[in-house]
Scaffold this motif. Sequence first.
Motif, PDB file in Angstrom:
ATOM      1  N   LEU A  18      -2.516  -1.251   0.991  1.00 30.00           N
ATOM      2  CA  LEU A  18      -2.230  -0.761   2.335  1.00 30.00           C
ATOM      3  C   LEU A  18      -1.345  -1.753   3.099  1.00 30.00           C
ATOM      4  O   LEU A  18      -0.397  -1.363   3.792  1.00 30.00           O
ATOM      5  CB  LEU A  18      -3.550  -0.537   3.088  1.00 30.00           C
ATOM      6  CG  LEU A  18      -3.454   0.041   4.513  1.00 30.00           C
ATOM      7  CD1 LEU A  18      -2.763   1.393   4.505  1.00 30.00           C
ATOM      8  CD2 LEU A  18      -4.850   0.157   5.124  1.00 30.00           C
ATOM      9  N   LEU A  19      -1.625  -3.029   2.980  1.00 29.03           N
ATOM     10  CA  LEU A  19      -0.806  -4.052   3.641  1.00 29.03           C
ATOM     11  C   LEU A  19       0.633  -4.020   3.130  1.00 29.03           C
ATOM     12  O   LEU A  19       1.585  -4.164   3.901  1.00 29.03           O
ATOM     13  CB  LEU A  19      -1.414  -5.437   3.402  1.00 29.03           C
ATOM     14  CG  LEU A  19      -2.747  -5.721   4.115  1.00 29.03           C
ATOM     15  CD1 LEU A  19      -3.390  -6.979   3.532  1.00 29.03           C
ATOM     16  CD2 LEU A  19      -2.541  -5.883   5.611  1.00 29.03           C
ATOM     17  N   ILE A  20       0.804  -3.823   1.831  1.00 31.47           N
ATOM     18  CA  ILE A  20       2.155  -3.760   1.257  1.00 31.47           C
ATOM     19  C   ILE A  20       2.909  -2.565   1.815  1.00 31.47           C
ATOM     20  O   ILE A  20       4.052  -2.677   2.282  1.00 31.47           O
ATOM     21  CB  ILE A  20       2.080  -3.691  -0.283  1.00 31.47           C
ATOM     22  CG1 ILE A  20       1.497  -4.985  -0.858  1.00 31.47           C
ATOM     23  CG2 ILE A  20       3.466  -3.425  -0.876  1.00 31.47           C
ATOM     24  CD1 ILE A  20       1.152  -4.888  -2.332  1.00 31.47           C
TER      25      ILE A  20
ATOM     26  N   LEU B 163       4.420   5.790   7.872  1.00 33.13           N
ATOM     27  CA  LEU B 163       3.667   6.829   8.576  1.00 33.13           C
ATOM     28  C   LEU B 163       2.261   6.964   8.001  1.00 33.13           C
ATOM     29  O   LEU B 163       1.280   7.098   8.733  1.00 33.13           O
ATOM     30  CB  LEU B 163       4.417   8.159   8.487  1.00 33.13           C
ATOM     31  CG  LEU B 163       3.827   9.332   9.258  1.00 33.13           C
ATOM     32  CD1 LEU B 163       3.741   9.028  10.751  1.00 33.13           C
ATOM     33  CD2 LEU B 163       4.656  10.588   9.019  1.00 33.13           C
ATOM     34  N   GLU B 164       2.146   6.920   6.682  1.00 29.26           N
ATOM     35  CA  GLU B 164       0.842   7.043   6.039  1.00 29.26           C
ATOM     36  C   GLU B 164      -0.040   5.834   6.330  1.00 29.26           C
ATOM     37  O   GLU B 164      -1.241   5.971   6.565  1.00 29.26           O
ATOM     38  CB  GLU B 164       1.020   7.202   4.526  1.00 29.26           C
ATOM     39  CG  GLU B 164       1.648   8.531   4.120  1.00 29.26           C
ATOM     40  CD  GLU B 164       2.021   8.561   2.640  1.00 29.26           C
ATOM     41  OE1 GLU B 164       1.894   7.501   1.973  1.00 29.26           O
ATOM     42  OE2 GLU B 164       2.450   9.628   2.162  1.00 29.26           O
ATOM     43  N   ALA B 165       0.557   4.639   6.318  1.00 31.66           N
ATOM     44  CA  ALA B 165      -0.230   3.422   6.485  1.00 31.66           C
ATOM     45  C   ALA B 165      -0.645   3.181   7.931  1.00 31.66           C
ATOM     46  O   ALA B 165      -1.739   2.678   8.204  1.00 31.66           O
ATOM     47  CB  ALA B 165       0.551   2.217   5.963  1.00 31.66           C
ATOM     48  N   LEU B 166       0.226   3.546   8.875  1.00 32.24           N
ATOM     49  CA  LEU B 166      -0.022   3.230  10.286  1.00 32.24           C
ATOM     50  C   LEU B 166      -0.402   4.439  11.124  1.00 32.24           C
ATOM     51  O   LEU B 166      -0.866   4.291  12.258  1.00 32.24           O
ATOM     52  CB  LEU B 166       1.215   2.572  10.898  1.00 32.24           C
ATOM     53  CG  LEU B 166       1.694   1.280  10.222  1.00 32.24           C
ATOM     54  CD1 LEU B 166       2.980   0.788  10.877  1.00 32.24           C
ATOM     55  CD2 LEU B 166       0.628   0.209  10.293  1.00 32.24           C
ATOM     56  N   GLY B 167      -0.164   5.628  10.602  1.00 29.05           N
ATOM     57  CA  GLY B 167      -0.442   6.826  11.379  1.00 29.05           C
ATOM     58  C   GLY B 167       0.649   7.150  12.377  1.00 29.05           C
ATOM     59  O   GLY B 167       0.542   8.120  13.134  1.00 29.05           O
TER      60      GLY B 167
END
Length: 1004
Positions: free
Chosen positions: A822-824, A883-887
């Motif tokens: 997720l961080l990557i 978009l997927e990682a941060l919303g």
Amino acid sequence: MFTHLHVHSSFSPGYGVHPPAALCARARALGMSHLALTDRNGLYGIPQFLEQAAEHGIRPIIGAEAVSGRHRAVLLARDEEGYANLCRLLSELHCRDGFELATALRRYRAGLVVLSDDAEVLGALCRDSREGLYVELSPGHNMHRALACSRSLRLPPVATSRAVLLEDADLELHRVLRAIHLNSKLCRLEADDLARQWDRLLSETELSDHFPHCPEALENAAQIAELCQSDWDFSATIFPAFRGMGEAEAFAELERRARAGALWRYGAIDEAVEARLQKELGIIRAKGFAHYFLVVEEIAAQSPRTCGRGSAAASLVAYCLGITHVDPIRHKLFFERFLNEGRIDPPDIDIDFPWDERDAVLDFAFARYGSRRAAMVANQIGFKGRGALREVAKVYGMPEGEIKTMTSRISGYWQAEQTARAVEEHPLFEGEALSEDWRQILSVARRLSGHLRHLSLHCGGLVVVPDEIRRYVPVEVSAKGLPVIQWEKDQAEAAGLVKIDILGNRSLAVIRDALAAIKQNAGREIDYARWDPLADEATGRLLRSGQTMGCFYIESPATRQLLAKMWGDPPDPRTLHCDVFEHLVMASSIIRPAANNFIREFVARMRGKPWQALHPRLNEVLAETYGIAIYQEQITQMAMAMAGFSAFDGDQLRKIISKKHKEKKLADYRRMFFAGAAENGIAEEIVEKAWAQILSFGGYSFCKPHSASYALVSCKSAWLRANYPAEFLAAVISNQGGFYSPLGYLSEGRRMGLQVLPPEINQSQRHYTGRGQELRVGLMQLQGLTRKGLEELLRERQRGGPYQNFQQFLRRTRLDPADIRLLIRAGCFDALEGKSKRPRLLWELLGREAPALQETGSLFEEARPELPSPPGYDDATVLRQELEALGLLVSCHPLVPYRKQLAGLQRIEAADLKNWVGRYVTLVGWWVTGKVVQTHKGQPMEFITFEDTSASYDTTFFPRAYSRFCRKLSRARPYLLKGKVDEEFGVATLVVEWVGFLDEDGAA
């Protein structure tokens, strides 16, 4: 005389059908003089029952049916001792593990009459005494066994009907409530259901017909009714006691602290301050309120950042004690709205604390006063429209998918009785044919309004008594482990319990965090209590412009528009002399739905339109608000000036206006108002217009002290936005309490000239951070990052310093691989490794996880085989991962990916909207926020705020456009909007007539 001693109202959770008002009305119609209310395991509706009994001429008997496991008994209070013991017993039933009804009754039996057909309970009590014990006989509930119990225990029988129903049709609703309560399906009529057909409020003849063999059971019911107290008076105020002081000692301490506080606030006590202190202290002493003020001061002192609000902000004593922060003398605040000589109900002081400090404040209060003396006020949770429909559909066995399809379109604010009409008439359901099953479900669901389901904690109400809370009201334990009384705030007040509202306010935390960041970044320390934000001209300009997104209470689209209209853009020269704070107070109070008819006139008068008060008697009352009633206390002042009301009667009118179910009392006060005005020679036409202004305060409205308290917090927020925008917006997003989404605030930050920086493994904190012109996204924004992983990442960074590269990060931390991925994808390692390396980092992580590689070394060892470098992701993939990682997108505005589709469109920029007034235009917009309202004809319409890359803008969907497009107005997509640009007082909005969409293939 006949009476019913076992009656359930809608305050019996999952059991009762009718509210106390309906039961009292039927009892009166049946010729009863007495009626007992015996809801299950609680006194949830007793204050309301006492009020309704008085209104219908019924003598009320207080009781409850205690049910624990397989044991039950109806308990009636003979006197005040019995009432206190009933409260204690019910408290133990809810709070004590291993509660046994017979054991508890042996302890708390004094002053109680016990009715039961439970031989085990009655037998245990008989061993102590037979006094006050009766065997309950009820039609349909095995009366033969109950009579046998009466004979064997030598206890007198008593007739009841276990009344739940008023009509045969009520049985279906009762069965639905039972099924919801038991989380079961609604089955065919069973034996218990058939028995309950007799559980009605029967007439004297109907009840007698069931007891031809046992007439003494009816006689005993009448004797019990005469035996039990029925002249209950809950009007006495029950104040807390401050540190064991007597009344005189407490008042002397209050006066000493008030005078010391006056010196702190003013530097010296002049004639005006002295006069006001003497006036207020005199009333406080006469009313015995000294203990209350001292207790509230002690609680308020637990945080340096508070907002004491409500009518208490009109009190100079409260201001001098530091409970409130708005100077009531400087701002001419009307003290009689808070306390007056005729007031008989307790005062109410509300204190806001930073939302994440509130629990610590409550912990202090309970540590100081203990759960024996203190408890929280309840919220009595019932059924709203969506929940009612969902629960009824479930017990009727409707498929989950079908239920979700229906309920997803229902507003969470609709009441149960509104839902059926909405489904039949609302545009969201247009063209939908309802099956007979759904029509039946809607018919039942609309009847669930007002039925108690369970208790929750009030958002802040704390009750402290001088002795034992459980002698006044039963207490339960909330999910958070706090004691909670069985009454909500209105019933608690009606019973004389003094509520202290300890409320959480996210904007106070925003101010706290922003000030801390300013101190850290700029070395500037600001004293919250002595801070005067309006001495700053930049703050005044900001408030006059309406550019107040993020600022407490004045950031909604409607309020921002109102501020811009009040002063104009550019500012109208006629408004530059207007005191910004005083007019902000007015704006905070008039922006309520019922005042819409007066807002336009208010703005016009502020901007120079000539005006005069409705009548010369109102000149002084309404002078500061341009002849228009804006504040609650102006109701009282208008009634006093026009109709000769006393301060007490005027305040009672003000209270009735804001309450539900007010029609009868309001009609009485209307007659008083019109009669008093007529005696003063005021024309009926003028009185009608004044009354219309008074009625506009129905429901939600503010008094001036409350508005002033809020406005002060608004000004402090505006000062931060004007002077330290990065620190301010970072605090707003981090505290998650604003009107808009994080995306909305990031877009506003860009429009303010801030650079939005993505999350970064060495620079990002848990929360958003701001400094200078930079706003950094916090790691809290990562969707799905575990708390354990976040805490370890930050802890190791603080211990060992910044991470040098990805491999060192792996060696130094032990994060779950899912957290690392997720961080990557969120770009947290881009500054260290470069954006193009994201695929390689994921490949390396995958390689480290492979079992074959783990055999030769730890997952986090440095030695590893060389891996080939895969190509970097294209821009579309990077944005999708972001978009997927941060919303949300933080590297660009969400409309940027659509630039190719936008290039060929004939449209205007939102920033240019005011240049197109009166013309038809096309704009592109990303949904920001919306509010559905109703026209005066009851038709739904919506106000929606959109934004493009240049500005945000407000739109209006009138009923015709709303009906056409409401089903298409999902939020997560760009829109094409066509309509006419409207303008009022210099503020431009778009009246939408057509809606289209942008997708990957272009406009549709």
